[in-house]
Design a protein around this motif. Structure first.
Motif, PDB file in Angstrom:
ATOM      1  N   LYS A  80       0.823  -1.196   0.000  1.00 44.73           N
ATOM      2  CA  LYS A  80       0.000   0.000   0.000  1.00 44.73           C
ATOM      3  C   LYS A  80       0.862   1.253   0.000  1.00 44.73           C
ATOM      4  O   LYS A  80       0.486   2.281  -0.527  1.00 44.73           O
ATOM      5  N   ARG A  86       7.318   5.581  -4.312  1.00 42.50           N
ATOM      6  CA  ARG A  86       7.720   5.809  -5.698  1.00 42.50           C
ATOM      7  C   ARG A  86       7.390   7.241  -6.125  1.00 42.50           C
ATOM      8  O   ARG A  86       8.167   7.898  -6.799  1.00 42.50           O
ATOM      9  N   TYR A 114       2.004 -11.394   3.141  1.00 47.47           N
ATOM     10  CA  TYR A 114       1.255 -10.970   1.957  1.00 47.47           C
ATOM     11  C   TYR A 114       1.322  -9.479   1.695  1.00 47.47           C
ATOM     12  O   TYR A 114       1.096  -9.030   0.596  1.00 47.47           O
TER      13      TYR A 114
ATOM     14  N   LEU C 135      -6.082  -2.962   4.330  1.00 45.66           N
ATOM     15  CA  LEU C 135      -5.637  -3.264   2.982  1.00 45.66           C
ATOM     16  C   LEU C 135      -6.292  -2.331   1.978  1.00 45.66           C
ATOM     17  O   LEU C 135      -7.309  -1.714   2.278  1.00 45.66           O
ATOM     18  N   PRO C 136      -5.703  -2.221   0.788  1.00 44.04           N
ATOM     19  CA  PRO C 136      -6.273  -1.324  -0.212  1.00 44.04           C
ATOM     20  C   PRO C 136      -7.701  -1.729  -0.551  1.00 44.04           C
ATOM     21  O   PRO C 136      -8.056  -2.906  -0.485  1.00 44.04           O
ATOM     22  N   GLU C 137      -8.507  -0.753  -0.932  1.00 43.28           N
ATOM     23  CA  GLU C 137      -9.927  -1.008  -1.162  1.00 43.28           C
ATOM     24  C   GLU C 137     -10.157  -2.045  -2.246  1.00 43.28           C
ATOM     25  O   GLU C 137     -11.118  -2.792  -2.201  1.00 43.28           O
ATOM     26  N   ASP C 138      -9.281  -2.101  -3.240  1.00 41.42           N
ATOM     27  CA  ASP C 138      -9.557  -3.015  -4.344  1.00 41.42           C
ATOM     28  C   ASP C 138      -8.937  -4.400  -4.144  1.00 41.42           C
ATOM     29  O   ASP C 138      -8.959  -5.220  -5.042  1.00 41.42           O
ATOM     30  N   GLY C 152       0.529 -14.527   0.387  1.00 41.24           N
ATOM     31  CA  GLY C 152      -0.437 -13.824  -0.429  1.00 41.24           C
ATOM     32  C   GLY C 152      -0.559 -14.400  -1.824  1.00 41.24           C
ATOM     33  O   GLY C 152       0.032 -15.418  -2.161  1.00 41.24           O
ATOM     34  N   ILE C 157      -1.838  -7.204  -5.589  1.00 38.55           N
ATOM     35  CA  ILE C 157      -1.729  -5.748  -5.412  1.00 38.55           C
ATOM     36  C   ILE C 157      -0.625  -5.274  -6.346  1.00 38.55           C
ATOM     37  O   ILE C 157       0.492  -5.783  -6.290  1.00 38.55           O
ATOM     38  N   LEU C 159       2.398  -3.204  -8.066  1.00 40.16           N
ATOM     39  CA  LEU C 159       3.512  -2.353  -7.636  1.00 40.16           C
ATOM     40  C   LEU C 159       3.743  -1.302  -8.705  1.00 40.16           C
ATOM     41  O   LEU C 159       3.432  -1.526  -9.866  1.00 40.16           O
ATOM     42  N   PRO C 160       4.302  -0.148  -8.325  1.00 40.91           N
ATOM     43  CA  PRO C 160       4.623   0.839  -9.355  1.00 40.91           C
ATOM     44  C   PRO C 160       5.682   0.303 -10.312  1.00 40.91           C
ATOM     45  O   PRO C 160       6.505  -0.525  -9.938  1.00 40.91           O
ATOM     46  N   LYS C 161       5.650   0.799 -11.545  1.00 36.65           N
ATOM     47  CA  LYS C 161       6.609   0.317 -12.547  1.00 36.65           C
ATOM     48  C   LYS C 161       7.960   0.975 -12.345  1.00 36.65           C
ATOM     49  O   LYS C 161       8.062   2.092 -11.876  1.00 36.65           O
ATOM     50  N   LYS C 162       8.968   0.231 -12.732  1.00 36.93           N
ATOM     51  CA  LYS C 162      10.323   0.767 -12.644  1.00 36.93           C
ATOM     52  C   LYS C 162      10.729   1.173 -14.048  1.00 36.93           C
ATOM     53  O   LYS C 162      11.084   0.345 -14.864  1.00 36.93           O
ATOM     54  N   GLU C 163      10.608   2.438 -14.372  1.00 40.49           N
ATOM     55  CA  GLU C 163      10.924   2.868 -15.729  1.00 40.49           C
ATOM     56  C   GLU C 163      11.696   4.186 -15.665  1.00 40.49           C
ATOM     57  O   GLU C 163      11.716   4.862 -14.640  1.00 40.49           O
ATOM     58  N   ASN C 164      12.310   4.531 -16.746  1.00 43.73           N
ATOM     59  CA  ASN C 164      13.073   5.779 -16.840  1.00 43.73           C
ATOM     60  C   ASN C 164      14.126   5.895 -15.769  1.00 43.73           C
ATOM     61  O   ASN C 164      14.513   6.998 -15.383  1.00 43.73           O
ATOM     62  N   ASP C 165      14.563   4.798 -15.225  1.00 40.12           N
ATOM     63  CA  ASP C 165      15.575   4.910 -14.186  1.00 40.12           C
ATOM     64  C   ASP C 165      16.944   4.738 -14.795  1.00 40.12           C
ATOM     65  O   ASP C 165      17.107   4.131 -15.841  1.00 40.12           O
ATOM     66  N   ARG C 166      17.893   5.301 -14.076  1.00 44.74           N
ATOM     67  CA  ARG C 166      19.266   5.192 -14.539  1.00 44.74           C
ATOM     68  C   ARG C 166      19.681   3.737 -14.562  1.00 44.74           C
ATOM     69  O   ARG C 166      19.301   2.985 -13.672  1.00 44.74           O
TER      70      ARG C 166
END
Ligand code: SF4
Lengths: 173, 417, 166
Positions: A80, A86, A114, C135-138, C152, C157, C159-166
């Protein structure tokens, strides 16, 4: 610092821009204290009179990412929380570095569950992993010194591919 | 830090905000209202608490706390490990006073098994739990003062706290996250230097605390920012489930140490600190006075500490000391059984609570006679105290929210579990 | 301390039809009762001048995994006046996993019930604000149910993408 000894008679010395910028950068790292849980307490402790992070030029802990160049992720990052971390990282100006403090950030630590991200390197580029649960403040200071080493070796060429919108505008004019 | 991009806020939270009954006097409410997101990364939210506030100008009309940014799944973890293995996890619940959590956990397990630690171990536990309370309250006071703008006191209280961490360091080799207690006792006896340091600490503590208090007790800015801010009545506080210093600041004399004495608190002479105002200032006073009381308890404990064993001699339930395991067959077998299969307490369920630094810290354990608990529920005081937050902040200014959060001293590691 | 006898007579007096059971383990009282009666019994326990259980300390549930009536909801309440605790246990019928909310009796029950809903998926009828607590609503699952794996469900759930990183 020994700079005076280089400035012989006429006040000239030769160096590369990279070296000069690196030297200036490394001694005034402004950390972004991303304090999430227990490790944050030890991060607080390096600011106290006993350990005194000011000796290394990093006492300016800024709570806004816009003014920081080193993010210390201290604590367990959950799924969460990950988008928030990020987002804050994205808001920091280049060049920027990340210290992953503690076992949790490196691998999920003792939480194989989890809800805990098993290592923040899944969504963040990490420059330095700091072992311990929690790492002692001396250890964090050591990490900072190591980080300064890395920062001083940063070259402008490293950012060839990075997006630098402001720079583009200047070149067009 | 603060952004009001509405799309970031989940629709259900918005709905909860709008559902709150409010008596706004303006005609067109939407014209004048604003939704403000505070946290989860905010210097004043003590970790990762997130508040979504509905504002009318500067006044808070409604507040919805959003938890779970530090939800680490403790209760699921506990179901998957033995009672011993969970001791280190309790450190990280309320990470400002880990020793107290250790004590709470082992007391709960001991109650479930039906054993009692030897007297010396109980006194040692009492000492570390009280030191933990002092450490926690010091951070609470310092952070509270820092939230309303007095930075110096934070450094001063941290200086005092470092001394306690040094004692723990000598005691068990870790500054915090100690995992010091064991089921049936404590892991090792107090080394003489730690004992001496504890004595020294208690002797100088009163003066240093007074020094810290002098900085803010008469400070106009501090008083005006916290006096009369965030008032809650006695009845409301009980209804919403406040415990610990927050409840005692409303004039309710509930302290498990004297109400339902555990360890050896019945042999110790101390007062239960109460204040009747129920505002942020009172909560601060209660914490400061409790530090003194705790110091008093530690002093008595140091005087009264008996000699003797520090861990129970019952190899079937309590792992024997390593020297025994390496030299005696029977101890080795029992150790093997405990490590591999756990201690298998009888079938049943218990709830045991101690007076932690934030309030009533309880563990509800259900055993099916297996090595690991069938169910473990942590009754965390911060969680319940946070529930009262909307009550406290509604009607106050945005800047007071910061002071109020500081005064109820939530700790997210514990609130989110 | 409230004794089992006192509680027994009191409840018999007030609810002659109620099918309840009082047990004691390690000096702790447990009162098991049917889920339908939970609100009225709670109200009585809170308001009766001799009992006065005015504080709701905790609400949780137990998942018995393979038992027929799978969930039990557990309430932990406290009385200042008698300085004693009481645990209420209500078995849910497996068919619906629903129980009435006691947040009208104790305000503190609000968040505890939300947490129980989040962790076990038990729905509380009439709850004012039944959302997930942690926990997140969705998120679709209820992690403390016994069939949910500790690690789990992968990718449940994002995760944010890892892009444009050095
Ligand atoms: S590494 Fe250890 S001390 Fe640090 S956040 Fe994780 S559990 Fe807490």
């Amino acid at each position: 610092m020994g700079l005076e000894s280089l400035l012989k008679d006429n006040g000239f010395f030769t160096t590369t821009v990279d070296a000069l910028a690196g030297w200036a950068r490394k001694s005034s790292v402004w950390p972004m204290p991303m304090g999430i849980s227990c490790c944050a307490i030890e991060m607080m402790a390096v600011g106290d009179p006993k350990y005194d992070i000011a000796r290394f030029g990093s006492e300016v802990m800024r709570f806004t990412p816009r003014q920081c160049d080193l993010m210390i992720v201290a604590g367990t990052v959950t799924y969460k929380m990950a988008p928030v971390v990020r987002k804050i990282y994205d808001q920091m100006p280049e060049p920027k570095w990340v210290i992953a403090m503690g076992a949790c950030t490196a691998s999920g630590g003792i939480y194989r569950t989890y809800s805990v991200v098993q290592g923040i390197d899944q969504f963040l580029p990490v420059d330095l992993y700091l072992a311990g649960c929690p790492p002692r403040p001396d250890n964090l200071l050591n990490a900072l010194i190591t980080m300064q080493d890395k920062i001083s070796r940063t070259k402008a060429a490293d950012f060839k591919n990075a997006k630098l919108p402001e720079l583009n505008v200047i070149q067009k004019n | 830090m603060i952004d009001n991009e509405l799309k970031e806020v989940h629709p259900k939270i918005i709905q909860a905000l709008l559902d709150k009954e409010t008596d706004l006097s303006v005609e067109d409410a939407l014209e004048n209202e604003m939704i403000l997101n505070m946290g989860p990364q905010h210097p004043a939210t003590h970790g990762v608490l997130r508040l979504v506030l509905r504002l009318d100008g500067e006044t808070v009309v409604a507040c919805v706390p959003e938890l779970g940014y530090l939800h680490r799944g403790y209760e699921k973890l506990a179901e998957n490990m033995t009672y011993y293995e969970f001791i280190p996890h309790t450190d990280r619940l309320d990470y400002i006073s880990p020793m107290a959590n250790n004590v709470a956990w082992v007391l709960a397990v001991e109650k479930l098994i039906g054993i009692e630690a030897p007297p010396r171990a109980q006194y040692i536990r009492m000492m570390v739990a009280e030191l933990a309370r002092i450490a926690s309250h010091l951070v609470a006071i310092g952070a509270f003062a820092m939230d309303v703008g007095a930075l110096t006191i934070f450094l001063w209280t941290l200086r005092e706290r470092e001394k306690i961490l040094d004692i723990w360091d000598m005691l068990c080799g870790a500054r915090f996250t100690n995992s010091y207690t064991r089921i049936g006792g404590v892991s090792n006896d107090i080394p003489p230097d730690a004992l001496a340091k504890a004595k020294w600490f208690i002797d100088q503590f009163d003066d240093n605390l007074t020094e810290c208090e002098k900085l803010i007790n008469t400070n106009r800015i501090f008083i005006e920012r916290v006096d009369g801010v965030g008032v809650i009545s006695k009845e409301d506080a009980i209804e919403i489930g406040f415990t610990g210093p927050n409840l005692r600041a409303c004039g309710v004399e509930l302290d498990l140490r004297s109400n339902q004495p555990y360890l050896k608190y019945d042999q110790i002479d101390f007062n239960v600190v109460t204040h009747s105002e129920g505002d942020s200032m009172a909560r601060y006073f209660v914490r400061a006075d409790e530090c003194r009381e705790s110091a008093k308890i530690v002093r008595q404990v140091l005087e009264k500490m008996p000699e003797g064993n520090i861990i129970l001699d019952q190899p079937k339930k309590v792992p024997a000391p390593k020297t025994g395991i390496y030299t005696k067959m029977e101890e080795l077998i029992h150790d093997f059984m405990i490590v591999n299969f756990g201690i298998n307490p009888p079938e049943g369920e218990i709830y045991n609570a101690i007076e932690g630094s934030k309030g009533e810290l309880g563990f509800y354990l259900v055993s099916k006679g297996e090595g690991s608990p069938w169910k473990c529920k942590i009754r965390s005081p911060s969680f319940c105290n946070l529930q009262g937050l909307p009550k406290l902040v509604v009607g106050q200014m945005v800047s007071d929210v910061v002071a109020i959060i500081g005064s109820i001293d939530p700790l997210m590691g514990e609130a989110d579990k | 301390m409230i004794s089992a006898e006192l509680l027994n007579t009191k409840l018999k007096e007030q609810f002659p039809e109620l099918d309840f059971e009082i047990s004691e383990f390690r000096d702790e009282l447990t009162l098991a009762l049917p889920a339908n009666n939970i609100v009225e019994v709670c109200k009585y326990l809170k308001t009766n001048p001799e009992l006065e259980f005015i504080m709701c300390m905790d609400i949780t549930a137990i998942d018995w995994s393979r038992r027929k009536d799978r969930f039990t909801v557990v309430y932990n309440i406290f009385s200042f006046k008698n300085n004693s605790r009481l645990r209420l246990k209500a078995n849910l019928k497996n068919t619906d996993n629903k129980i009435d909310t006691v947040s009208s009796v104790w305000e503190a029950a609000n968040w505890h019930e939300r947490e129980t809903f989040d962790m076990y998926g038990i729905e509380f009828n009439g709850h004012p604000d039944l959302r997930r607590m942690y926990l997140p609503e969705d998120f679709e699952y209820h992690p403390l149910q016994k069939d949910f794996p500790l690690m789990g469900i992968p990718d449940s759930i994002p995760l944010p993408k890892k892009e444009n990183d050095r």
